[in-house]
Enzyme design. Structure first.
Site, PDB file in Angstrom:
ATOM      1  N   LYS A 211       9.586  22.725 -14.077  1.00  0.00           N
ATOM      2  CA  LYS A 211       8.677  21.607 -13.808  1.00  0.00           C
ATOM      3  C   LYS A 211       8.347  21.527 -12.327  1.00  0.00           C
ATOM      4  CE  LYS A 211       7.285  17.017 -14.838  1.00  0.00           C
ATOM      5  NZ  LYS A 211       7.388  15.837 -15.679  1.00  0.00           N
TER       6      LYS A 211
ATOM      7  N   HIS B 128      10.724   9.233 -28.093  1.00  0.00           N
ATOM      8  CA  HIS B 128       9.732  10.138 -27.500  1.00  0.00           C
ATOM      9  C   HIS B 128      10.054  11.599 -27.797  1.00  0.00           C
ATOM     10  CE1 HIS B 128       7.066  11.925 -24.463  1.00  0.00           C
ATOM     11  NE2 HIS B 128       8.112  12.619 -24.057  1.00  0.00           N
TER      12      HIS B 128
ATOM     13  N   ARG C 154      -0.621  22.392 -14.918  1.00  0.00           N
ATOM     14  CA  ARG C 154       0.332  21.338 -15.262  1.00  0.00           C
ATOM     15  C   ARG C 154       0.135  20.855 -16.708  1.00  0.00           C
ATOM     16  NH1 ARG C 154       2.188  16.258 -11.350  1.00  0.00           N
ATOM     17  NH2 ARG C 154       3.739  15.414 -12.783  1.00  0.00           N
TER      18      ARG C 154
ATOM     19  N   HIS D 135       2.375  12.545 -28.932  1.00  0.00           N
ATOM     20  CA  HIS D 135       1.998  11.205 -28.503  1.00  0.00           C
ATOM     21  C   HIS D 135       1.234  10.473 -29.607  1.00  0.00           C
ATOM     22  CE1 HIS D 135       2.426  11.799 -23.869  1.00  0.00           C
ATOM     23  NE2 HIS D 135       3.558  11.434 -24.451  1.00  0.00           N
TER      24      HIS D 135
ATOM     25  N   ASN E  31       2.570  19.686 -21.185  1.00  0.00           N
ATOM     26  CA  ASN E  31       2.246  18.777 -22.286  1.00  0.00           C
ATOM     27  C   ASN E  31       2.311  19.462 -23.645  1.00  0.00           C
ATOM     28  OD1 ASN E  31       1.531  16.123 -21.095  1.00  0.00           O
ATOM     29  ND2 ASN E  31       0.072  17.375 -19.944  1.00  0.00           N
TER      30      ASN E  31
ATOM     31  N   GLU F  61      -2.573  17.812 -11.947  1.00  0.00           N
ATOM     32  CA  GLU F  61      -2.871  18.162 -13.340  1.00  0.00           C
ATOM     33  C   GLU F  61      -4.298  18.692 -13.504  1.00  0.00           C
ATOM     34  OE1 GLU F  61      -1.331  16.453 -17.624  1.00  0.00           O
ATOM     35  OE2 GLU F  61      -1.477  15.087 -15.919  1.00  0.00           O
TER      36      GLU F  61
ATOM     37  N   LYS G 243       4.433  11.168 -11.349  1.00  0.00           N
ATOM     38  CA  LYS G 243       3.617  10.328 -12.220  1.00  0.00           C
ATOM     39  C   LYS G 243       4.308   8.981 -12.389  1.00  0.00           C
ATOM     40  CE  LYS G 243       1.333  13.749 -15.195  1.00  0.00           C
ATOM     41  NZ  LYS G 243       1.149  14.177 -16.594  1.00  0.00           N
TER      42      LYS G 243
ATOM     43  N   HIS H  78       3.030  17.471 -26.722  1.00  0.00           N
ATOM     44  CA  HIS H  78       2.789  16.064 -26.409  1.00  0.00           C
ATOM     45  C   HIS H  78       1.477  15.537 -26.977  1.00  0.00           C
ATOM     46  CE1 HIS H  78       6.163  16.730 -23.793  1.00  0.00           C
ATOM     47  NE2 HIS H  78       6.139  15.477 -23.344  1.00  0.00           N
TER      48      HIS H  78
ATOM     49  N   GLU I  40      12.667  17.917 -24.527  1.00  0.00           N
ATOM     50  CA  GLU I  40      11.922  18.327 -23.330  1.00  0.00           C
ATOM     51  C   GLU I  40      12.497  19.618 -22.748  1.00  0.00           C
ATOM     52  OE1 GLU I  40       9.214  17.239 -22.015  1.00  0.00           O
ATOM     53  OE2 GLU I  40       8.878  15.377 -23.105  1.00  0.00           O
TER      54      GLU I  40
ATOM     55  N   ARG J 233       0.809  -1.232   0.000  1.00  0.00           N
ATOM     56  CA  ARG J 233       0.000   0.000   0.000  1.00  0.00           C
ATOM     57  C   ARG J 233       0.838   1.277   0.000  1.00  0.00           C
ATOM     58  NH1 ARG J 233      -4.973  -1.722   4.055  1.00  0.00           N
ATOM     59  NH2 ARG J 233      -5.593  -3.554   2.853  1.00  0.00           N
TER      60      ARG J 233
END
Length: 1616
Positions: free
Chosen positions: A268, A305, A282, A293, A286, A278, A154, A289, A196, A132
């Site tokens: 960041k 990427h 935030r 993506h 992206n 997000e 994330k 992206h 990035e 947990r």
């Protein structure tokens, strides 16, 4: 000095960033600030040896020094994206929970994630869920992970449904960023991370201003992007140094690197602190992206990427530009910055296309992947939009409509007629390309600073700035003041250096011409020259010869590295031209003149420039150059005594403080033309009669004459067009002073006509437009023709016949733009009045002069438009016969079979055939020997080249041309043929055994004897034939009875090279498919058992490495020997061929050290001969892999790797790098390992499952060895198999196709099905014996039984059964069965009878409840065509056929003869009304003629070459019919129409006559005796039973059985 720390989420010391952290610092800091009794370090196998042992030592030392009772455990996982999975997560967790962990891990244990994003994401998710949630620490080793994935909490794993869809927010306790890790980071991975970094800088000002403005970071962040722009060269030079652990790679950029990484980390961290989950802000992280993506989902893992995000950033910036919230200048800055760091900016970038194997990403596919983005609001897509560098449009992602995204992503745009009536638009075009490039050169060569305003931001100016910067000619920086944006140029006064890297200028012609002289000014550096080069179109199609000749004559050293007079140029650094008198031919381009003028002040002597070739073209552009030079302090004096002569003094340019670039007058013609053609008003506020540019005259000299109202001041132009459809043609206009504007004038002329009926506009003075980005005159002629407009181009101009706008057609396939901005923009003007609009392809090409053109059309002129993915649409359309219907040329020796081949090719592709030698004789009214006698060989060759040129010009489509054997003797002809196939055409070399050719040539007297020995002629021409062709067909010598097989072989070849034969698609539809590996040294020696060997396989593999050339058995086979072997194989089987060269290291016999040139030549031979599949070993150098994959045409590549030494494991990810590389090059991937236990097969099964979930590319994955046999059974796609008749197996553990099917049946993977014969009476049928024999030999568990009935209702239970596989149907059910079937094939419908039922278990029945979809077919006619072809029937023009009888079988017979090409087809029967009714039920194109035995056959103009008798044989033939056949057909009573059969006499062609008797009994019928008596070949009816049964079995199983076995089961004697 303490490392730098960055706070995040109110934790002041959460992120530590610096050099030399790994080891002692991290060990001590962990024990102090993240205390635990157990630390678990998890990394991948690539990093373990490099970093873990030293850390263990440092950690243990730190623990012992403070007496901490802490242990460090380590665990490794396979590297790569596939480890970011449920499977790997479970393995890590199982290891952590194992009893071996004593004491066990508890909730206070700490995980250490050492690696890139895969490790960090996956181990973070383990930490979030283990017991947990436990603490974890991020230790990123890649730049991408340092600035992105390690920060923010994330964590996730990937699933087949998508990336990062299962995970959690779980913040790391610490993040240690040791920049020393970057020393070992491969260059491509380094650049990947920089994407990035750039992304963060682009959104940094908004991000920081909202999170930490009070700390003074706001102003700092504003300059992050500028710092990246300024330091690109230095940073790139460092990261291109070979990576090593303790090397000096980063020594020169340590401070700068830390600064850019720290800046990204700070941004960041601040954003995450403000919006951890997000919720809005935030989203900004992206940027790039959303679309990135979408691209990554299609191109991963081949494109990384960061590379996908870089493309995504440009596209999302263009989307913001499209929506009107971002400037074109900002887009250009972003694109340039990304490019300077080696990142792609478009899907068309060469590096992306190469790495992805030229995979096409359709717009629909990208949008589909984007649809699962977590930022979306339901179905609404949300994208971060910029409003400036560092600034975003909203504080979160913005909802954007799919139509806008589609428009930006699409390579093409549909323009619709939608400009409102009466509209009035003010439009300011971008800065002039001509002035912009001149201003850049002059400012860079000058001393001091100059602010250039309104500079065109385009590809042309970008490459110009890039080249000038590379040579250190000047420095450039962007700025903004109260007057707007500007480019600050600080010139070095003519001091520049030779470039050590190529100066690449894409397709920028202006840059090429100006830089050709600028580079001469350079000083030598480590090299004494610069290389100026462009893309293929630039280097091959845009000459620069006149300028190069003039510079060489003045003493400059310039070498053309490719085609003479073209780029690439190797230009010696000479610190200036020699100067003095220079002569230059200025009849082609004024830019040559301007190029010399601008650099002349720095020549070693004052320059006098004399222009030759008559009046220089585009004089106004020369005047523009001298006027601009004056603005920069140098006066050019035009001679008053010598025509076209200029005197240029030695001087140094001085930069003015500011220089304003006029709007481009050529570009201004497009908005003005929109007003003219639509009857509206347009104002261009900054181009008037005071302009430096000649094209400023367009409005007055062209538009006014065409009926427009024009108001031009010194600085503005206003045009109002006449009512739509009322433009007037101009009888003749000289556009020499504004040549670029002729395209705009042409589209207006396309709809110009007057009340007198005149509609032709003639434009002259544009000779130079033949050699621009393309041949613009030819381009406009072709593209306007698509609109339905007739044009006639000539050397100096073009004529256009205008039509009414309402008559404009929609261009089929869209307007092709030839990568030419002016073709695109001019045709888009015409599209606005075309009733259905038009698609403009290559829409990005407008970036050369007006990047925002499409947005101007939409936003300013209200033009409706749609994004169109033309490439994707074209793929969905069925291919038309031929390659774009382009003509095909055949070359080869006389006697090689060009004429026969050409006629067959023409028939296959519905083209016209022309033998050029015969055509030449017909036109000259002389035979070729007579021509040579009269004009000599030289005169004959002149006529030969003339007719070749004419066909290329006048008959470039819809023809097949057979050239004379000596056409390749002419150098000009060789160039023409090479250029033709390089432009996408087909030139096929027809070959035959050279001994057969020599024998033929000794007999053939229709052509002159060779001057030289025939064999020496062949040897001389051999290499020319290959050089001039892109394909070759080796025709086998065959008896006339085997012509059918030769024809099929040619049909296979043509089908493959044109893409019509889609072997891969057919194989992919099968649940199980196989290819048999031929292990024979000589295919010819295996011809007896080859038909048996290939049964049950879907392809046949030619193992080139196993072939043995008798001439040299101990060496690899020669090209010639392999070509013959491949031709024999093609002639022996209709199966697709897999062409394989297996090296010794990969388990074959081909030497590992064989010359790579031989390998490449053997592979290219396969492509030239049109093999369907080519097995390409990925261990070969990338240069060979790229060469073959680029040249493959329609051949499918099987990219393979064989681990014959068993060093790879399916479990640990070690196969992934080979799999990924194979994906890059292969249409199919083949991986072969070794199994030492059954566990290896289970691991392979998981690997295959994972691969299938992530990639659509078919995979062949098997294990060798006895233990690997299970993997062969489990491999469903193209499993390699052997056969008992072969001398040995190609690989250990190989099975036959029948053995694998039997094993699959035992496992239940192939379910036993029941097949039947329905009808009555059927007790004596041979079908059960035939089909059950075939099921058994092919390893299928099916059975075939009789079900005798005359009632269709009795079949319902069988038809509804899940085990029903199919059936044969005979009388009386061939019609009665139809209502119970779901669909009927077209042949069965026309014949009116079904004899075959096929069950499709994948589709439910609409007729039989609970049953399968049932299709009715007729294979009777197929059986007829097969046996006739086997007997030698080869119908050609004017060969007729005959059907005797009028019953149901007669219908199938008519269908068969028509399918074979017989015409007309006569139908003879006893009852004339019945025969007439039969004939009338067939389409007219069957050309049926009714014959009645009581009448003379007046309509029978030729004796039939083939006859099919369908009348009963158990009773005598009707006397009238018998007498008719005796007298008129078989000729036994000396009939007048008896046909010659025993030889060819008097030039007549002999045709074999064949009778097919459809009755089974007796074995020899009366009809057969009659025919045989007349010399006919006769075929018994049982042959058709075998033939139709063969087709039935193939339809049910997809297996082509051995035909001889089918015949044997039917009781037929073996064929000799």
């Amino acid at each position: 000095m303490e490392p730098t720390v960055v706070p995040i989420l109110r934790k002041e010391n959460a992120i530590t960033i610096d050099y030399n952290l790994w080891g002692s610092y991290i060990g001590q800091d962990l024990l102090k600030n993240v205390p635990s009794s157990t630390y678990v370090l998890i990394t991948d196998t690539n990093l373990y040896d490099l970093y873990v042992p030293s850390f263990e030592k440092a950690f243990n030392h730190a623990a012992s020094s403070i007496k901490a009772e802490s242990r460090l455990l380590t665990y490794t996982i396979p590297p790569g994206e596939t480890s970011k999975s449920r499977t790997t997560k479970a393995e890590v967790e199982d290891w952590m929970l194992s009893e071996e962990r004593d004491p066990p891990l508890d909730t206070k244990s700490v995980l250490l994630a050492l690696g890139g994003g895969v490790i960090g994401d996956m181990i973070g998710f383990v930490a979030a869920t283990f017991k947990r949630g436990i603490r974890f620490v991020q230790i990123p080793t890649t730049l991408l992970a340092m600035v992105d994935s390690s920060i923010g909490g994330k964590t996730a794993i990937d699933t087949p449904a998508g990336k990062n869809l299962i995970g959690a927010f779980w913040q790391p306790s610490k993040i240690y960023i040791d920049l020393n890790f970057l020393n070992t980071l491969p260059t491509r991975e380094f650049i990947n991370g920089l994407a990035e970094v750039i992304k963060t800088a682009v959104i940094s000002t908004t991000a920081m201003s909202k999170t930490n403005e009070s700390k003074g970071e706001y102003e700092t962040m504003k300059y992050k992007f500028e710092a990246l722009e300024a330091n690109a060269n230095e940073i790139m030079a460092a990261i291109k140094i070979s990576p090593e652990a303790n090397g000096p790679r980063l020594s020169t950029i340590k401070a700068k690197l830390k600064d850019i990484v720290l800046g990204s980390v700070q941004v960041k961290a601040h954003v995450v602190s403000a919006d951890e989950r997000e919720g809005g802000l935030r989203n900004l992280l992206n940027f790039g992206h959303s679309i990135g993506h979408g691209i990554e989902g299609l191109l991963t893992p081949d494109v990384l990427h960061g590379e996908c995000v870089a493309i995504g950033m440009v596209l999302e910036a263009e989307l913001a530009l499209h929506l009107g919230v971002l400037s074109g200048q900002a887009v250009a800055r972003l694109r340039k910055c990304l490019a300077n760091y080696g990142l792609p900016t478009s899907l068309k970038d060469a590096v992306v296309r190469e790495r992805s194997g030229h995979k096409h990403c359709s717009v629909d596919q990208i949008l589909s992947v984007m649809a699962v983005d977590k930022k979306n609001q339901g179905k609404k897509k949300r994208i971060v939009l910029l409003r400036g560098i560092g600034l975003v449009h909203e504080q979160q992602a913005t909802v954007v409509a799919d139509r806008d995204i589609r428009l930006v992503l699409s390579p093409s745009v549909r323009i619709l007629p939608s400009i409102p009536d009466g509209s009035k638009v003010s439009c300011t075009p971008p800065g002039s390309k001509s002035i912009s490039n001149r201003a850049l050169v002059l400012a860079a060569l000058a001393k001091g600073k100059c602010r250039i305003r309104n500079l065109l931001h385009s590809v042309d100016t970008e490459v110009m700035i890039g080249a000038l910067k590379t040579m250190k000619c000047a420095s450039f920086s962007s700025g903004t003041d109260s007057e707007g944006n500007y480019l600050l140029v600080t010139g070095n006064g003519g001091n520049l250096q030779a470039s050590e890297t190529d100066l690449y200028i894409e397709n920028a012609g202006t840059a090429a011409r100006f830089l050709a002289t600028v580079t001469i000014l350079a000083k030598p550096t480590s090299q004494a020259y610069s290389i100026l080069t462009g893309n293929r179109r630039m280097n091959e199609g845009r000459p620069i010869k006149d300028l190069v000749d003039a510079l060489r004559a003045n003493g400059s050293s310039i070498e053309c590295l490719g085609k003479d007079g073209h780029l690439p140029l190797k230009i010696a650094a000479a610190e200036g031209m020699d100067g003095g008198d220079i002569e230059l031919d200025a009849s082609f381009s004024s830019q040559y003149v301007s190029s010399i003028l601008m650099t002349a002040p720095y020549a070693k002597k004052p320059v006098t420039l004399r222009l030759t070739g008559g009046p220089p073209i585009s004089q106004l552009y020369i005047d523009m150059t001298t006027a601009m030079m004056r603005s920069f302090g140098v006066d050019v004096i035009k001679s008053t005594t010598e025509e076209h002569t200029y005197h240029i003094p030695q001087a140094t340019y001085q930069n003015p403080p500011d220089y304003e670039v006029e709007s481009d007058a050529s570009s201004a013609t497009y908005p003005l033309a929109l007003a003219a053609i639509n009857g509206t008003t347009c104002i261009v506020p900054n181009v008037g009669y005071g302009s430096l540019q000649g094209d400023a005259q367009f409005a007055v000299k062209v538009l006014k004459q065409m009926g427009c109202t024009v108001n031009q001041t010194k600085s503005s132009t206003t045009v109002t067009g006449p009512p739509k459809g009322n433009l007037k043609p101009i009888a003749s206009i000289d556009m020499e002073t504004m040549t670029d504007a002729f395209l705009t004038a042409s589209v207006l002329a396309a709809v110009a006509h007057d009340s007198t009926g005149k509609s032709t506009t003639k434009i002259t003075g544009i000779k130079n437009q033949h050699k621009k980005e393309c041949d613009r005159i030819e381009a406009m002629e072709k593209e306007l023709a698509k609109f339905g407009v007739t044009c006639r181009g000539f050397e100096d101009g073009i004529e256009i016949d205008g039509i009414n706008p309402d008559e404009l057609r929609e261009p089929d396939g869209g307007v092709h733009c030839y990568d030419d901005h002016r073709v695109a923009m001019s045709n888009s003007v015409l599209a606005t009045v075309a009733p259905h609009g038009a698609v403009i392809t290559e829409k990005e090409c407008v970036g050369k002069t007006w990047p925002g053109w499409w947005d101007t059309l939409r936003l300013s002129f209200n033009v409706a438009m749609q994004g169109v993915d033309v490439e994707n649409q074209s793929k969905s359309k069925s291919r038309q016969p031929g390659i774009g219907n382009k003509s095909i040329y055949l070359i080869g020796m006389r006697g090689a079979g060009k004429t026969t081949t050409g006629q067959w090719v023409a028939d296959l592709l519905y083209l016209s055939f022309v033998d050029l030698d015969s055509q030449l004789e017909m036109e000259a009214k002389q035979t070729i020997p007579e021509m040579i006698k009269e004009s000599g060989w030289e005169g004959f060759r002149r006529q030969e080249i003339a007719i070749l040129k004419r066909t290329m010009m006048e008959e470039s489509k819809d023809h097949v041309f057979a050239c004379g054997g000596g056409i390749v003797e002419i150098p000009e002809a060789r160039k023409i043929l090479i250029d033709f196939y390089k432009s996408g055409g087909l030139v096929i070399l027809v070959q035959r055994n050279i001994e057969d050719v020599m024998a033929y040539l000794q007999l053939d007297k229709s052509r002159p004897a060779y001057v030289d020995d025939m064999r020496s002629v062949w040897e001389r021409r051999k290499s020319w034939y290959v050089e001039c062709s892109n394909y070759q067909h080796y025709s086998q010598k065959a008896p006339k009875d085997s012509l059918a097989q030769a024809s099929k072989d040619l049909e296979r070849f043509i089908g493959t090279i044109t893409g019509k034969r889609r072997a891969l698609e057919k194989i992919k539809t099968k649940a199980h498919s196989f290819f048999v590996s031929l292990t024979v040294p000589d295919i010819a020696a295996a011809s007896d058992f080859l038909p048996e060997v290939v049964v049950g396989s879907d392809a046949v593999e030619l193992r080139v490495d196993l072939l043995e050339d008798p001439q040299n058995p101990n060496a690899p086979p020669s090209i010639e020997y392999v070509a013959k072997q491949l031709a024999i194989l093609h002639g022996s089987t209709s199966l697709p061929v897999i062409y394989t060269i297996r090296t010794q290291g990969q388990g074959g016999k081909f030497p590992d050290n064989a010359p790579l040139e031989l390998v490449a030549s053997l592979y290219m031979l396969a492509l030239r001969m049109g093999v369907e599949f080519l097995d390409l070993e990925i261990q070969f150098p990338d240069s060979i892999l790229r060469q073959i994959s680029t040249a493959k045409g329609h051949t499918k590549i099987i990219a393979s790797h064989h681990d014959s030494t068993n060093i790879l494991s399916w479990e640990n990810g070690s196969w992934m790098k080979f799999y990924n590389k194979a994906l890059l090059y292969g249409d199919i991937v083949k991986l072969v390992g070794v199994a030492t236990s059954q566990e290896d097969n289970l691991q392979l099964l998981q690997f295959r499952k994972s691969a299938k979930s992530n990639h659509e590319t078919p995979l062949i994955a098997i294990n060798m060895g006895l233990d690997g046999q299970l993997s062969r059974i489990q491999n469903a796609f193209l499993t390699p198999v052997s056969h008992p008749a072969l001398p040995f197996k190609a690989a250990p553990g190989q099975l036959s196709a029948a053995e694998i099917r039997s094993a699959l049946a035992l496992h239940g993977a192939i379910k036993p099905m029941q097949y039947y014969l329905f009808g009555s009476p059927i007790a004596q049928s041979k079908s059960p014996a035939m089909h059950n024999t075939l099921f058994k030999v092919t390893g299928l568990p099916h059975t075939y039984s009789l079900f005798e009935t005359s009632k269709a209702a009795d079949l319902d239970q069988i038809l509804q059964s899940a085990s029903f596989g199919g059936a044969s149907v005979t009388i009386p059910l061939k019609l009665d069965i139809v209502p119970r079937l779901d669909s009927i094939s077209d042949d069965a419908k026309l014949i009116g009878a079904v004899n075959t039922i096929i069950a499709d278990p994948s589709t439910p029945s609409s007729k039989n409840q609970g049953g399968q979809h049932l299709t009715g077919r007729n294979t009777d006619w197929q059986g007829m065509t097969r046996v006739l072809s086997n007997a030698g029937a080869q119908p050609s023009a004017q060969q007729s056929g005959l059907v005797i009888g009028g019953g149901g079988t007669a219908r199938a017979a008519i269908y068969a003869l028509h399918a074979m090409g017989y015409t007309p087809i006569y139908v003879l029967g006893r009852s004339k009304p019945k025969i007439q009714e039969l004939a009338s039920s067939f389409p007219e194109d069957y050309s049926l003629e009714v014959l009645h035995p009581a009448e003379q056959p007046l309509k029978m103009t030729s004796v039939p070459a083939a006859a099919i008798s369908t009348i009963p044989a158990d009773k005598p033939i009707d006397p009238a019919v018998k007498n008719f056949l005796d007298h008129w057909l078989f000729g036994v009573n000396g009939g007048d129409l008896r046909m010659e059969r025993d030889g060819s006499r008097d030039g007549k062609v002999t045709v074999k006559q064949i009778l097919l008797e459809m009755a089974y009994k007796p074995a020899v019928t009366d009809m057969m005796e009659m025919a045989a008596g007349g010399g006919w070949t006769t075929i018994p009816g049982l042959e058709v039973l075998a033939g139709q049964g063969w087709y039935q079995f193939e339809a049910w199983t997809g297996i082509e059985p051995l035909y001889e076995m089918v015949r044997e089961a039917c009781g037929l004697k073996k064929l000799t």
